[in-house]
Design a protein around this motif. Structure first.
Motif, PDB file in Angstrom:
ATOM      1  N   GLU A  71       9.915 -11.390  -8.887  1.00 37.84           N
ATOM      2  CA  GLU A  71       9.119 -10.574  -7.976  1.00 37.84           C
ATOM      3  C   GLU A  71       9.816  -9.250  -7.682  1.00 37.84           C
ATOM      4  O   GLU A  71       9.175  -8.199  -7.634  1.00 37.84           O
ATOM      5  CB  GLU A  71       8.864 -11.341  -6.685  1.00 37.84           C
ATOM      6  N   ALA A  72      11.125  -9.286  -7.524  1.00 37.50           N
ATOM      7  CA  ALA A  72      11.885  -8.060  -7.227  1.00 37.50           C
ATOM      8  C   ALA A  72      11.764  -7.041  -8.351  1.00 37.50           C
ATOM      9  O   ALA A  72      11.593  -5.841  -8.097  1.00 37.50           O
ATOM     10  CB  ALA A  72      13.343  -8.398  -6.964  1.00 37.50           C
ATOM     11  N   LYS A  73      11.846  -7.488  -9.597  1.00 37.73           N
ATOM     12  CA  LYS A  73      11.735  -6.579 -10.745  1.00 37.73           C
ATOM     13  C   LYS A  73      10.325  -5.988 -10.838  1.00 37.73           C
ATOM     14  O   LYS A  73      10.159  -4.810 -11.153  1.00 37.73           O
ATOM     15  CB  LYS A  73      12.083  -7.295 -12.052  1.00 37.73           C
ATOM     16  N   VAL A  74       9.321  -6.791 -10.582  1.00 33.62           N
ATOM     17  CA  VAL A  74       7.950  -6.298 -10.629  1.00 33.62           C
ATOM     18  C   VAL A  74       7.731  -5.275  -9.519  1.00 33.62           C
ATOM     19  O   VAL A  74       7.161  -4.206  -9.751  1.00 33.62           O
ATOM     20  CB  VAL A  74       6.934  -7.453 -10.537  1.00 33.62           C
ATOM     21  N   GLU A  75       8.205  -5.559  -8.320  1.00 36.71           N
ATOM     22  CA  GLU A  75       8.057  -4.608  -7.219  1.00 36.71           C
ATOM     23  C   GLU A  75       8.789  -3.304  -7.521  1.00 36.71           C
ATOM     24  O   GLU A  75       8.274  -2.212  -7.266  1.00 36.71           O
ATOM     25  CB  GLU A  75       8.559  -5.192  -5.906  1.00 36.71           C
ATOM     26  N   GLU A  76       9.966  -3.389  -8.084  1.00 35.86           N
ATOM     27  CA  GLU A  76      10.725  -2.191  -8.466  1.00 35.86           C
ATOM     28  C   GLU A  76       9.944  -1.368  -9.494  1.00 35.86           C
ATOM     29  O   GLU A  76       9.858  -0.137  -9.398  1.00 35.86           O
ATOM     30  CB  GLU A  76      12.075  -2.614  -9.047  1.00 35.86           C
ATOM     31  N   GLU A 101       5.584   6.313  -8.018  1.00 39.33           N
ATOM     32  CA  GLU A 101       6.285   7.585  -7.806  1.00 39.33           C
ATOM     33  C   GLU A 101       6.074   8.535  -8.983  1.00 39.33           C
ATOM     34  O   GLU A 101       5.920   9.738  -8.791  1.00 39.33           O
ATOM     35  CB  GLU A 101       7.775   7.358  -7.585  1.00 39.33           C
ATOM     36  N   LYS A 102       6.042   7.996 -10.184  1.00 43.29           N
ATOM     37  CA  LYS A 102       5.857   8.829 -11.373  1.00 43.29           C
ATOM     38  C   LYS A 102       4.432   9.366 -11.472  1.00 43.29           C
ATOM     39  O   LYS A 102       4.214  10.538 -11.771  1.00 43.29           O
ATOM     40  CB  LYS A 102       6.187   8.034 -12.638  1.00 43.29           C
ATOM     41  N   ASN A 103       3.450   8.512 -11.237  1.00 40.85           N
ATOM     42  CA  ASN A 103       2.049   8.880 -11.445  1.00 40.85           C
ATOM     43  C   ASN A 103       1.342   9.435 -10.224  1.00 40.85           C
ATOM     44  O   ASN A 103       0.352  10.156 -10.352  1.00 40.85           O
ATOM     45  CB  ASN A 103       1.285   7.661 -11.968  1.00 40.85           C
ATOM     46  N   TYR A 104       1.828   9.116  -9.036  1.00 37.38           N
ATOM     47  CA  TYR A 104       1.240   9.583  -7.780  1.00 37.38           C
ATOM     48  C   TYR A 104       2.371   9.995  -6.823  1.00 37.38           C
ATOM     49  O   TYR A 104       2.616   9.313  -5.825  1.00 37.38           O
ATOM     50  CB  TYR A 104       0.365   8.507  -7.146  1.00 37.38           C
ATOM     51  N   PRO A 105       3.073  11.099  -7.126  1.00 42.64           N
ATOM     52  CA  PRO A 105       4.196  11.505  -6.274  1.00 42.64           C
ATOM     53  C   PRO A 105       3.731  11.852  -4.858  1.00 42.64           C
ATOM     54  O   PRO A 105       2.571  12.189  -4.636  1.00 42.64           O
ATOM     55  CB  PRO A 105       4.762  12.731  -6.982  1.00 42.64           C
ATOM     56  N   ARG A 106       4.637  11.772  -3.933  1.00 43.51           N
ATOM     57  CA  ARG A 106       4.322  12.005  -2.518  1.00 43.51           C
ATOM     58  C   ARG A 106       3.899  13.442  -2.246  1.00 43.51           C
ATOM     59  O   ARG A 106       3.106  13.687  -1.374  1.00 43.51           O
ATOM     60  CB  ARG A 106       5.518  11.663  -1.645  1.00 43.51           C
ATOM     61  N   LYS A 136       0.839  -1.194   0.000  1.00 42.68           N
ATOM     62  CA  LYS A 136       0.000   0.000   0.000  1.00 42.68           C
ATOM     63  C   LYS A 136       0.876   1.246   0.000  1.00 42.68           C
ATOM     64  O   LYS A 136       1.886   1.308   0.704  1.00 42.68           O
ATOM     65  CB  LYS A 136      -0.899   0.017   1.229  1.00 42.68           C
ATOM     66  N   PHE A 137       0.453   2.237  -0.788  1.00 44.40           N
ATOM     67  CA  PHE A 137       1.153   3.512  -0.882  1.00 44.40           C
ATOM     68  C   PHE A 137       0.155   4.621  -0.554  1.00 44.40           C
ATOM     69  O   PHE A 137      -0.813   4.810  -1.286  1.00 44.40           O
ATOM     70  CB  PHE A 137       1.683   3.741  -2.307  1.00 44.40           C
ATOM     71  N   GLN A 138       0.369   5.334   0.540  1.00 46.04           N
ATOM     72  CA  GLN A 138      -0.473   6.474   0.897  1.00 46.04           C
ATOM     73  C   GLN A 138       0.013   7.687   0.121  1.00 46.04           C
ATOM     74  O   GLN A 138       1.171   8.070   0.229  1.00 46.04           O
ATOM     75  CB  GLN A 138      -0.392   6.749   2.399  1.00 46.04           C
ATOM     76  N   ARG A 139      -0.871   8.270  -0.674  1.00 41.51           N
ATOM     77  CA  ARG A 139      -0.521   9.424  -1.493  1.00 41.51           C
ATOM     78  C   ARG A 139      -1.570  10.502  -1.320  1.00 41.51           C
ATOM     79  O   ARG A 139      -2.710  10.213  -0.936  1.00 41.51           O
ATOM     80  CB  ARG A 139      -0.421   9.037  -2.978  1.00 41.51           C
ATOM     81  N   PRO A 140      -1.217  11.761  -1.635  1.00 42.95           N
ATOM     82  CA  PRO A 140      -2.202  12.846  -1.522  1.00 42.95           C
ATOM     83  C   PRO A 140      -3.454  12.603  -2.369  1.00 42.95           C
ATOM     84  O   PRO A 140      -4.542  12.989  -1.996  1.00 42.95           O
ATOM     85  CB  PRO A 140      -1.447  14.081  -2.023  1.00 42.95           C
ATOM     86  N   GLY A 141      -3.321  11.915  -3.507  1.00 48.19           N
ATOM     87  CA  GLY A 141      -4.457  11.656  -4.389  1.00 48.19           C
ATOM     88  C   GLY A 141      -5.236  10.409  -4.042  1.00 48.19           C
ATOM     89  O   GLY A 141      -6.163  10.032  -4.755  1.00 48.19           O
ATOM     90  N   GLY A 142      -4.886   9.718  -2.963  1.00 48.49           N
ATOM     91  CA  GLY A 142      -5.571   8.497  -2.583  1.00 48.49           C
ATOM     92  C   GLY A 142      -4.581   7.414  -2.222  1.00 48.49           C
ATOM     93  O   GLY A 142      -3.379   7.636  -2.172  1.00 48.49           O
ATOM     94  N   GLU A 143      -5.086   6.241  -1.958  1.00 46.03           N
ATOM     95  CA  GLU A 143      -4.228   5.114  -1.617  1.00 46.03           C
ATOM     96  C   GLU A 143      -4.062   4.224  -2.844  1.00 46.03           C
ATOM     97  O   GLU A 143      -5.044   3.775  -3.431  1.00 46.03           O
ATOM     98  CB  GLU A 143      -4.841   4.309  -0.478  1.00 46.03           C
ATOM     99  N   VAL A 144      -2.823   3.983  -3.230  1.00 50.04           N
ATOM    100  CA  VAL A 144      -2.528   3.077  -4.333  1.00 50.04           C
ATOM    101  C   VAL A 144      -2.154   1.734  -3.710  1.00 50.04           C
ATOM    102  O   VAL A 144      -1.317   1.674  -2.808  1.00 50.04           O
ATOM    103  CB  VAL A 144      -1.372   3.605  -5.216  1.00 50.04           C
ATOM    104  N   GLN A 145      -2.786   0.669  -4.188  1.00 50.99           N
ATOM    105  CA  GLN A 145      -2.481  -0.668  -3.702  1.00 50.99           C
ATOM    106  C   GLN A 145      -2.008  -1.526  -4.864  1.00 50.99           C
ATOM    107  O   GLN A 145      -2.551  -1.446  -5.965  1.00 50.99           O
ATOM    108  CB  GLN A 145      -3.713  -1.310  -3.064  1.00 50.99           C
TER     109      GLN A 145
END
Length: 71
Positions: A53-58, A65-70, A8-17
């Motif tokens: 899995e590591a490449k997909v997570e990266e 980060e590109k589409n929903y910056p912090r 989960k990524f908490q971002r100003p535009g919402g939560e990206v999962q």
């Protein structure tokens, strides 16, 4: 039912999962945005696929980060 893990990524535009799982010898990440104002239908974001899995997570982290910056 697939088994995997959820990031989960908490971002100003919402939560990206991102749900990471393995299927047919490849790793996938199905991504969703939870924000009523920006995604009223709960439609999925792009799915990312890769050999490890590591490449997909990266790739997921870079896409978020590109589409929903912090800030």
């Amino acid at each position: 039912m697939k088994t995997g893990r959820l990031i989960k990524f908490q971002r100003p535009g919402g939560e990206v999962q991102a749900y990471l799982y393995r299927e047919a010898g490849q790793y996938h990440a199905a991504m969703f945005l939870y924000c009523p104002e920006r995604n009223t239908n709960g439609e999925p974001l792009p799915t990312i696929t890769g050999a490890t899995e590591a490449k997909v997570e990266e790739a997921v982290r870079a896409w978020v980060e590109k589409n929903y910056p912090r800030a």
